[in-house]
Each structure stands twice: as C-alpha cells, then as structure tokens.
Write a protein that holds these residues in place. Structure first.
Motif, PDB file in Angstrom:
ATOM      1  N   ARG A  43       4.221  15.862 -22.494  1.00 59.72           N
ATOM      2  CA  ARG A  43       4.585  14.385 -22.586  1.00 59.72           C
ATOM      3  C   ARG A  43       4.513  13.826 -21.023  1.00 59.72           C
ATOM      4  O   ARG A  43       5.122  12.649 -20.796  1.00 59.72           O
ATOM      5  CB  ARG A  43       5.856  14.368 -23.122  1.00 59.72           C
ATOM      6  N   ILE A  44       4.571  14.940 -20.300  1.00 56.56           N
ATOM      7  CA  ILE A  44       4.803  14.534 -18.911  1.00 56.56           C
ATOM      8  C   ILE A  44       3.652  13.470 -18.323  1.00 56.56           C
ATOM      9  O   ILE A  44       3.504  12.582 -17.469  1.00 56.56           O
ATOM     10  CB  ILE A  44       4.665  15.884 -17.853  1.00 56.56           C
ATOM     11  N   PHE A  45       2.733  13.577 -19.080  1.00 58.89           N
ATOM     12  CA  PHE A  45       1.441  12.686 -18.930  1.00 58.89           C
ATOM     13  C   PHE A  45       1.790  11.076 -19.256  1.00 58.89           C
ATOM     14  O   PHE A  45       1.268  10.326 -18.821  1.00 58.89           O
ATOM     15  CB  PHE A  45       0.225  13.110 -19.706  1.00 58.89           C
ATOM     16  N   ARG A  46       2.798  10.985 -19.799  1.00 56.97           N
ATOM     17  CA  ARG A  46       3.360   9.717 -19.890  1.00 56.97           C
ATOM     18  C   ARG A  46       3.502   8.752 -18.810  1.00 56.97           C
ATOM     19  O   ARG A  46       3.311   7.660 -18.821  1.00 56.97           O
ATOM     20  CB  ARG A  46       4.965   9.662 -20.634  1.00 56.97           C
ATOM     21  N   ILE A  47       3.779   9.384 -17.492  1.00 53.79           N
ATOM     22  CA  ILE A  47       3.872   9.041 -16.282  1.00 53.79           C
ATOM     23  C   ILE A  47       2.707   8.345 -15.945  1.00 53.79           C
ATOM     24  O   ILE A  47       2.554   7.493 -14.955  1.00 53.79           O
ATOM     25  CB  ILE A  47       4.487   9.600 -15.302  1.00 53.79           C
ATOM     26  N   PHE A  48       1.431   8.872 -16.420  1.00 60.28           N
ATOM     27  CA  PHE A  48       0.395   8.470 -16.080  1.00 60.28           C
ATOM     28  C   PHE A  48       0.238   6.855 -16.296  1.00 60.28           C
ATOM     29  O   PHE A  48      -0.530   6.125 -15.956  1.00 60.28           O
ATOM     30  CB  PHE A  48      -0.738   8.808 -16.832  1.00 60.28           C
ATOM     31  N   SER A  79      -3.131  26.228  -3.786  1.00 65.67           N
ATOM     32  CA  SER A  79      -4.374  26.020  -3.235  1.00 65.67           C
ATOM     33  C   SER A  79      -4.820  24.661  -3.195  1.00 65.67           C
ATOM     34  O   SER A  79      -5.097  23.773  -2.177  1.00 65.67           O
ATOM     35  CB  SER A  79      -5.442  26.879  -3.336  1.00 65.67           C
ATOM     36  N   ILE A  80      -4.925  24.323  -4.718  1.00 67.79           N
ATOM     37  CA  ILE A  80      -5.499  22.832  -4.777  1.00 67.79           C
ATOM     38  C   ILE A  80      -4.458  21.781  -4.188  1.00 67.79           C
ATOM     39  O   ILE A  80      -4.799  20.874  -3.650  1.00 67.79           O
ATOM     40  CB  ILE A  80      -5.651  22.559  -6.233  1.00 67.79           C
ATOM     41  N   ILE A  81      -3.090  22.172  -4.492  1.00 70.00           N
ATOM     42  CA  ILE A  81      -2.183  21.303  -4.091  1.00 70.00           C
ATOM     43  C   ILE A  81      -2.184  21.109  -2.524  1.00 70.00           C
ATOM     44  O   ILE A  81      -2.301  19.849  -2.019  1.00 70.00           O
ATOM     45  CB  ILE A  81      -0.946  21.655  -4.583  1.00 70.00           C
ATOM     46  N   MET A  82      -2.315  22.077  -1.882  1.00 73.78           N
ATOM     47  CA  MET A  82      -2.242  22.073  -0.348  1.00 73.78           C
ATOM     48  C   MET A  82      -3.370  21.416   0.286  1.00 73.78           C
ATOM     49  O   MET A  82      -3.423  20.454   1.030  1.00 73.78           O
ATOM     50  CB  MET A  82      -2.520  23.338   0.204  1.00 73.78           C
ATOM     51  N   ILE A  83      -4.830  21.583  -0.378  1.00 71.95           N
ATOM     52  CA  ILE A  83      -5.841  20.858  -0.136  1.00 71.95           C
ATOM     53  C   ILE A  83      -5.746  19.483  -0.276  1.00 71.95           C
ATOM     54  O   ILE A  83      -6.051  18.436   0.647  1.00 71.95           O
ATOM     55  CB  ILE A  83      -7.275  21.386  -0.677  1.00 71.95           C
ATOM     56  N   THR A 130       3.811  10.881  -8.971  1.00 69.71           N
ATOM     57  CA  THR A 130       3.281  11.115 -10.092  1.00 69.71           C
ATOM     58  C   THR A 130       2.581  12.585  -9.933  1.00 69.71           C
ATOM     59  O   THR A 130       2.619  13.516 -10.724  1.00 69.71           O
ATOM     60  CB  THR A 130       2.108  10.378 -10.481  1.00 69.71           C
ATOM     61  N   ALA A 131       1.845  12.923  -8.585  1.00 64.89           N
ATOM     62  CA  ALA A 131       1.081  14.002  -8.519  1.00 64.89           C
ATOM     63  C   ALA A 131       2.240  15.236  -8.466  1.00 64.89           C
ATOM     64  O   ALA A 131       1.977  16.396  -9.221  1.00 64.89           O
ATOM     65  CB  ALA A 131       0.396  13.953  -7.283  1.00 64.89           C
ATOM     66  N   VAL A 132       3.187  15.131  -7.901  1.00 69.95           N
ATOM     67  CA  VAL A 132       4.175  16.192  -7.559  1.00 69.95           C
ATOM     68  C   VAL A 132       4.890  16.478  -8.998  1.00 69.95           C
ATOM     69  O   VAL A 132       5.285  17.687  -9.241  1.00 69.95           O
ATOM     70  CB  VAL A 132       5.123  16.118  -6.471  1.00 69.95           C
ATOM     71  N   ILE A 133       5.069  15.477  -9.751  1.00 71.48           N
ATOM     72  CA  ILE A 133       5.624  15.444 -11.127  1.00 71.48           C
ATOM     73  C   ILE A 133       4.809  16.808 -11.909  1.00 71.48           C
ATOM     74  O   ILE A 133       5.237  17.490 -12.726  1.00 71.48           O
ATOM     75  CB  ILE A 133       6.062  14.324 -11.890  1.00 71.48           C
ATOM     76  N   ILE A 134       3.404  16.126 -12.074  1.00 68.57           N
ATOM     77  CA  ILE A 134       2.606  17.048 -12.657  1.00 68.57           C
ATOM     78  C   ILE A 134       2.290  18.131 -12.309  1.00 68.57           C
ATOM     79  O   ILE A 134       2.635  19.006 -13.123  1.00 68.57           O
ATOM     80  CB  ILE A 134       1.151  16.107 -12.832  1.00 68.57           C
ATOM     81  N   LYS A 140       0.771  -1.134   0.071  1.00 70.34           N
ATOM     82  CA  LYS A 140       0.049   0.011  -0.078  1.00 70.34           C
ATOM     83  C   LYS A 140       0.883   1.188   0.150  1.00 70.34           C
ATOM     84  O   LYS A 140       0.450   2.351  -0.630  1.00 70.34           O
ATOM     85  CB  LYS A 140      -1.063  -0.069   1.273  1.00 70.34           C
ATOM     86  N   ILE A 141       1.922   1.279   0.796  1.00 73.76           N
ATOM     87  CA  ILE A 141       2.843   2.418   0.850  1.00 73.76           C
ATOM     88  C   ILE A 141       3.560   2.728  -0.472  1.00 73.76           C
ATOM     89  O   ILE A 141       3.729   3.878  -0.901  1.00 73.76           O
ATOM     90  CB  ILE A 141       3.920   2.182   1.936  1.00 73.76           C
ATOM     91  N   ILE A 142       3.741   1.719  -1.216  1.00 78.27           N
ATOM     92  CA  ILE A 142       4.310   1.841  -2.488  1.00 78.27           C
ATOM     93  C   ILE A 142       3.433   2.338  -3.593  1.00 78.27           C
ATOM     94  O   ILE A 142       3.958   3.478  -4.145  1.00 78.27           O
ATOM     95  CB  ILE A 142       4.929   0.260  -3.119  1.00 78.27           C
ATOM     96  N   VAL A 143       2.229   1.645  -3.558  1.00 75.29           N
ATOM     97  CA  VAL A 143       1.166   2.270  -4.486  1.00 75.29           C
ATOM     98  C   VAL A 143       1.058   4.092  -3.895  1.00 75.29           C
ATOM     99  O   VAL A 143       1.002   4.785  -4.856  1.00 75.29           O
ATOM    100  CB  VAL A 143      -0.133   1.869  -4.238  1.00 75.29           C
ATOM    101  N   PHE A 144       0.835   4.204  -2.803  1.00 76.10           N
ATOM    102  CA  PHE A 144       0.853   5.591  -2.188  1.00 76.10           C
ATOM    103  C   PHE A 144       2.153   6.358  -2.855  1.00 76.10           C
ATOM    104  O   PHE A 144       1.599   7.846  -3.164  1.00 76.10           O
ATOM    105  CB  PHE A 144       0.792   5.522  -0.760  1.00 76.10           C
TER     106      PHE A 144
END
Lengths: 274, 274, 274, 274
Positions: free
Chosen positions: C126-131, B216-220, B163-167, B153-157
């Motif tokens: 292309r960052i969306f590649r990581i999806f 703001s979106i990232i923080m929430i 992924t989120a921080v890269i995008i 679960k931790i790996i998935v998390f």
C-alpha cells in the motif's frame, strides 16, 4: 619583471634559468627542481612509516641531506640574483623556500635524545616544499579568478552553513545527549559538519527517533546546500568562457559588437571588421 | 525607513547607531555587537564541555551574565527608540533578541537542584543569538533570490526524493528485516536517506546480496539526483549573472530599462537609444 | 480531455470533482485525498514499529480499514465516471489505485497464523499509494523534460560507471582478498560503488597500502565523475531557461530573430514587431 | 574504412557482419556478442562467490570454456578478414580481444595444485572483456570532448587537491599521531582523501578536539572543492550545447561553416548566406 634588465653577465644568466622558463636551460631547471621537490616530499612521507624507517633509515637520512643541500644552494642563488632581496625574502615563495630547508638544520642544534620527537615534527614542515609546485602552474589564474569573483557569495554561504551547523549541533546535543556519544556541543557541531558535508564517519550517530529525524533533515539540507558553491563556481566559469569567445570589437559600419574571435566580416551588416 | 524622520534628539542619534550602519558610530556599534554575539555563543559552547566547566565554571557564568546584561540593554534601547513597538517585538529579530536573553533570567526563578538540567537546556536556546548575524548580511539577497525563483522546482524535487526514500526504505525493510538491524520502516527510511544523500554512517548496512544490490541502485540514483538541485541553482545563478550583463541604461523616450548591451533601438518603444 | 463533454448530470459533476481541480469542489477533493494518502502511509510506517504496534495496534488497524474504505469508494467512483474504463484500469495510476487497496482485502482471505508474515508484507505494498502524490504535481514536466533530453548521455555515463566499478571491484578483490573482508567479486563491486558514490559505509574497507592507494584513486575519480550528471542536468536546465526567455518570432523588417518575450520593437532595426 | 573495398566475397561479408552494424546481420551479431560479453563477465563474478562455486562449479567451468571458444573464433575471424593485421593486433581492442581469451588457455599449461591461486587471478583478467562494451558506444564522443577540452584545468585542480591532502594528512598525523590510528603520513593522507572526497569510511577518525577541528575545515573545503570539477564540466557542456545551436550551413562563397543561427552575412568572407 622589468628589474631583470638591470642584471648583467652571470647574474642575468642565472636569473633567466631560475626565474624564467622560456629558455631551454630554464625549462630543464624547472623539470629538475620539480622532480627534486616531489622526491624529497616522498622521502618525508616514507620516513614516517615505521617499517621503512627501520630498514632504510640511513638511506633516507642521506637523501634528506642531499635534497636539503640542493634546496639550500637554490635558495642562496635566488637570493643572490634578485635585486630587491627583502621583497623576495618576505614574499610567499621566499618564506616557503626558507621553511623547506630550515627544519633539517635546526635538527642539528636541538639534537638530543629527549627532543628527538619535536625535531621530527619540525622536519615534517618540509612538506611545505610542495607549495613550490604552485610556482609551475601559472595558468591556474582562471580558476583563481573565478573563485575571487565569487568571494563575497562564498562568505555569505559559509556564514549560513556555520550558523546552521551550530544550531543543528546544539539541537542534536539536547536531543541525544552525552548518553549516546554527543558529549558536548562542540563535538555535536563536529557531528553536524560531518553529516551536512555528507562525509558521515559513523563514529557518532543519532540513536533516538527524534535524533534520526533531525539528522535526515540535515542530510537533505546538505544535499541542497552543496548546490550553492557548485552554482557559484559554474556561473563564474561560464561567464569566463563567454568572455573568451567574444571580441569586444565594434563593427565600424553598423557599430554592433558581440563578434566571434575568428570573425573577419560583421555578421549583421557584412562590413569588414579590422 | 521613513519612520526615522519622526524621531528627534537623542532618540534619533541612538536609532542611527543601532539600526543603521552608514555613520561611524553605527559601524562601530555593529562590529562590537557582532563580536559580543560570537563570544557569547562560544561561551555557551564551552560551558557544555565537562572539563572546561569544572575548571572555568565561575568565569563562564560571569561572562554569561555580562553578555546577558549587554544584550538586555541593547534590547531595551531598541524598544525605546522604535516608533512601532509592537511591530518590532513580533518581528523575527525582535523575538530572537528577546529569546537570546530570556533563558538566563528564567534560570533564576526556576533554580533548584533537581531542575538544573532543564535550566541548562533552556540556556542553550541563547544559541539563537547567532541568528542576529544574519542582520549584518543584507547582501545575501542574490542567493536568496536564486533559491526563491526555483522554489517550485525544489518542492517537486523534494517530493520525488521523499517518495523514493519511503519506497526504498520499505523495500530494504522487507529484504533485510529486523534480523540485520532494519528494525522498522521509519528506521529503514532513515537508512535510505543516509544512503541516498551519500552520507553513509555505516551504523546500519545491508548484509544480504539482494539488499546490497538495492543499496547500489539507491547510491547510483542518489548520484544522479544530486545533479538536480545543482542544476536548478546553477541555472538560476547564470540567469542572474546574465541580467547583470544588461545595461542599466534607461530609454530616453519611454524611460524603460532592461536593454541588451548590443541593442541600438529600444525594444519597447522603438526609439533610438544613445 | 474532450471525452468529458460526453458526460451529463451527476457523472459530469463527479468527473469534474475527481479528475479536475479548477472548481472549488475539485480543489477541496484534491486536498482531502492528498491528506488521506499521507496519513494512510504514515499509518503503514507506524505499524512496522514494534512498540507502537503493541500499544496502538487496534487503532492502527481501524484507521487502516477506514482509509481502505475511502480509497475503495474513490476507485469505484473513478471507474464509474470514466468513459474508457479499460484505459483507466490499465493506466499507471489505475493500477496504483487498485494496488493501494487490494492488500488489505487479500489479508482477509489468506488469514491464518502461518501466513501472517506474508500478509504483512503484502499490506506494505500500500506504500504505492504515495505514487498518487505525483498526480498533483503536473508541473514536474520541466524536470522530466531535462532528464529525457539527456537520456542518451545518461546511458553512456552509467555504462562507463558500471564498467569502472566492475574493474575496480575485481582489482580490489585481487589486492585485498577474502582475508580483509572482500569475500567475493560481487561484494567487492558493491564496495566500489559505495566508495565511488562517496557513500562510504565503512563496513568493508581496504587495509593494505596498495588497496588504500586504489581506494584513493577511486574516490578522486568519483569526485570528478559526479560532475558529469551535474553538468548534463545543468546544461539542459539552462537550455530550457533560455528557450523560455526568447520568442522565435522574426522581425518583419530586418528578419532577425532572438527577441525577448517582452519586446515590442526589433532591437536591431527599430521596426515594430507584431 | 576504405580498406573494406579491397575485400571480396566471404571476407567482405564477414567484415561487414563483424566490423559494421548497418546491415541486419551486423546488428544481430553486435547484439549477440554484447550479450555474450555480459554473460561471460557475470560468470567470472559468480565464480568468485564461495557458495555458488561449490554448487555450480562444473557448470561455470563449462560455460567459461563455451564463451572462451566463441571469443576465440571471433578473434580469429577478425584477424582473418582485417587487411592490416599488425595494426589490429596492437590496437587497444585487438589487445583486449586477446586478453579476454588468453587466461583460460594459460590455466591449462600452468595447472597444478600449488599454482591454482595464480591461475584464478589470471582468469579474472577476462574481466577486461567488458571493455569491449565501449566499442558499441561510439557516441560517447561528446562527453569525451568536454573532458578533453578541460584537460588542463583538471590537472591544475588535481595538483591543488593532491597538495592539500598531503599537507592536511601531515598536519593530522602531527595532531593525532599513531595513538589514535594515524600510524604514518601515507595513511594520514589516505584519511585526508577519504574525508575531502566526503566518502568518510570511519575506520580512522580524529579523536582530539584539534583533530576534529582540522577535519571540519577539510570537510567544508571539500564541500567547496567539489564545485570546481562540476563547474568545469558544466561550462564545457554548456559550450557544447551552444555550438549545437550554430547552423551547419556552409557559406556558398567561401565554403566555411560555424555560422550563428541569426547570421545574415558570412563572418569570414562577408558574402551573403542564403
């Protein structure tokens, strides 16, 4: 406290008012004392604000002496009615009660232009008055119990966190160095704590790519580590909650336990429970 | 360790003192070693503070050599009494034990005015000494177990968070750009991590309305995401706690354990439990 | 996917390699693709760093085209073997697969000095590649399920938080005003979010006593509010965990349920369960 | 609301549209009102941005009056159809409904160059309009219930936190003093709250070694303290979830509910449940 029954007359009366809160007078005393403590703490806080001190200094000193008088009388009254005086004096609240009046008196004897500053700081110790508040929160036991039960887990956790911040602090010191504000290892450890606890003042921050990468790792670890104390406390609280909801009573017919507190009949065999 | 029984005389005695802690001497040794480790780490920390080094430099160097001597003797003693020497040398603690004395010796051979800085950093590696502390905390198993059980679960998390921080990092780079301090995508990702973990240094901060909206979106989101590791660890700890509530009683018929406290019959063989 | 059985020969072979991972070739393909995605994302990140671009620009462009080629072939192969082509193209991963190669090709047609910036930003898509990574984490279902089950609670929670930050933002705007950096209500709301989520950049901070008092209230509220998503996720995860541990099977003798997954006999009446 | 059945004709019709949402018109009305509230709040927010006000000022004023008109009609309609008018006017939403239109009208009577600022702030009170949103979220009950059940624990927790920040604030004031920005005890307490809640603006930060050590202790304590509200809310939510697992079945003999899913006999009267 069974010792109470060895008291008579006025002493018993005062004991009931000061130490207990199941009579009307006792409850009134508690509320008055509580208000006095809060007010006297507010006065200490206000005295430290330069503007307020200049304009209202005399009033604050007067109120300060008024509350010191009240707490002194209270302390002496406690001392008078308690049977085991030594035990009270050296108990946690006995010491706090004394420390909450002493600084004001000490300010007289050690008065003098040059020592004013020291005295002021002594007087600030009166802040410990607020510890008295705890006395009125007897039911904080559940929280304390939960924390106590997980004492060992918390020590393991803290040791791990301390080890982590020492190592991360040293690494960031080697990476960033005094040039970027990390002037010593202890300061770098301070930075690591600021980062791992997600406080993040920003007075010191890594500036090299490697330092920022390490900082990112620390932050994400801190993110996960914060889950550990939460998990510990949550599981203890849930265990406490479960214990509250179940009787330990066994059904006299089928000998099963796990009955709800409001159960009258056994939910397994239908037999009557006491 | 059964290998212990192949030792005799002095070796057995030393083995018991160094590796075990169920004799009085063993316990004393552990406490002394633990204190030495903490003290020697404190010395490394103090040596990095400029003021302290100038005034107490010689003392610190002396103490440094004293502790290095102690840890060297300890390392050799461990090596002497252990039967499977290779296994010890290449074990985690074997390597840590070696790394905690080596830098001091290396500082002699590589001495010289110009290399002083490098040597100092090598000596800092002695910080790994504190890893030894872990040896004394054998009971951290429960925490480790909880973390292990939720490994996947931790790996998935973590993958999701990465992924989120890269995008988000790329998006903020496009929105704010080098003009407002977001000079490259890696730096912007660093900012996204700083923001999502709620650290918030403030050395880089969005200045456009769009950037602040994204922040703001990232923080929430970070606010909600922090709930996931907490949920994982909490549920594991509660599961561990529940396991504690099972009886340790063995079924007299099939000899299996793991019965509920309210079980009347063995759930494996159907035999009656006491 | 039953549609697979309508494929034959090479197409079936490729289908198994690309879409499944239970053959050796399938697993190898997954690992290679995963590595390519990570590498190509790293290249996009590095290209945004000024220094690296100047020195390694040509290499990065070359590698960029190499990976674009690989992903193009992969996309066409997927398109070729899939029976329901339209469904694949408009599926989430179909679109992501396309978007992860398109920007590089678009950069050719829209080339020109003045449009360079636009193209660069297109390429960043292309960052969306990581999806694609998500494809390999099929077992993230449990986490998703827990989040889904508490969807409604999360909406209520977010609405409450949004209401709170709008009101607190307006209040701080009225208290501190443009003089202290709170130049508009939206910016003040941004500050309230930064504060309530405990991020705390410090680029805007209250300077009046009243503003700092309000900030203190927001922080302590945020402290408590953070408990809500954690509570939601924790309780869902525990419910999931409990469900895993119990069969829904009823004992055929006493008709009771709640048996452990490894139970062979009913723990209440001792009767054999299937 | 049974009072509804004393209404007839148009009044009944309007009552159903405004106060209920189980007819098609009622649902449409809710959606329109909700959208109007959100839009009117957005307008208030935009009006505070200098640039937008200069360019779109007239439009915003127009829209402002448009929404004020709509909400006024809505308020009067509510007043007209409700039977117990006084109860509505002094109910929470009655007052909010009034406050969300009043400031715009007050701006006419108190117009004048010098009072413009006051009026603007009055108008900002219309932000309370968004409280209306709460009306549409009737199912937030579960969250509220969980918070209510742990009311007492939260008070104990807050008192402890307040005591801690007052003491830590005083200590840091004594250690760092006005020289390093800690100009008064109240400000130092503000800093302690900023630190303990892990917000960490960094506008005030300790600069002495002793101050940084104390800050480290506060941070690590804050780290642990954050676990307490989380534990409280989690355990309440899990308890709520467990309650859901109870059957809603009523005992056919004593008509009581609250039986476990695995109960065979009523735990109150011993009668057999279906």
């Amino acid at each position: 406290m069974e010792e109470k029954y060895r008291l008579t007359g006025l002493k018993l009366k005062i004991y009931e008012i000061i130490f207990e809160s199941d009579t009307r007078e006792g409850r009134l005393f508690d509320i008055l004392l509580l208000s006095s403590i809060v007010l006297s703490v507010v006065i200490v806080l206000l005295e430290s604000v330069q503007d307020i001190k200049l304009n209202w200094g005399n009033w604050l000193v007067g109120l300060e002496w008024f509350f010191t008088g009240i707490f002194t009388i209270e302390y002496l009254a406690r001392l008078w009615v308690v049977l085991n005086k030594r035990k009270y004096i050296f108990s946690f609240f006995g010491l706090v009660d004394l420390l909450s009046v002493l600084p004001t008196y000490l300010a007289i004897f050690f008065a003098g232009a040059q020592s004013l500053l020291v005295i002021r700081s002594l007087r600030l110790l009166r802040i410990f008055r607020i510890f008295k508040l705890a006395r009125f929160i007897g039911e904080s036991q559940n929280l304390t119990l939960a924390l106590k039960a997980s004492r060992f887990k918390i020590i393991v956790f803290l040791t791990t966190v301390m080890t982590a911040v020492i190592i991360f602090g040293t690494l960031i010191y080697l990476i960033e160095g005094p040039k970027h504000g990390f002037t010593s290892i202890p300061l770098s450890i301070y930075w690591a704590i600021v980062t791992m606890t997600t406080v993040g003042y920003g007075d010191i921050a890594p500036q090299t790519t490697l330092g920022q990468t390490l900082a990112s790792i620390i932050m994400i670890m801190g993110y996960g580590i914060i889950a550990v104390p939460t998990g510990i406390v949550s599981s203890e609280m849930i265990a406490l909650k479960r214990r509250e909801r179940l009787t330990t009573q066994v059904c006299p017919h089928c000998l099963k336990e796990g009955h709800d507190i409001d159960a009258v009949y056994c939910k397994y065999c239908g037999g009557e429970i006491n």
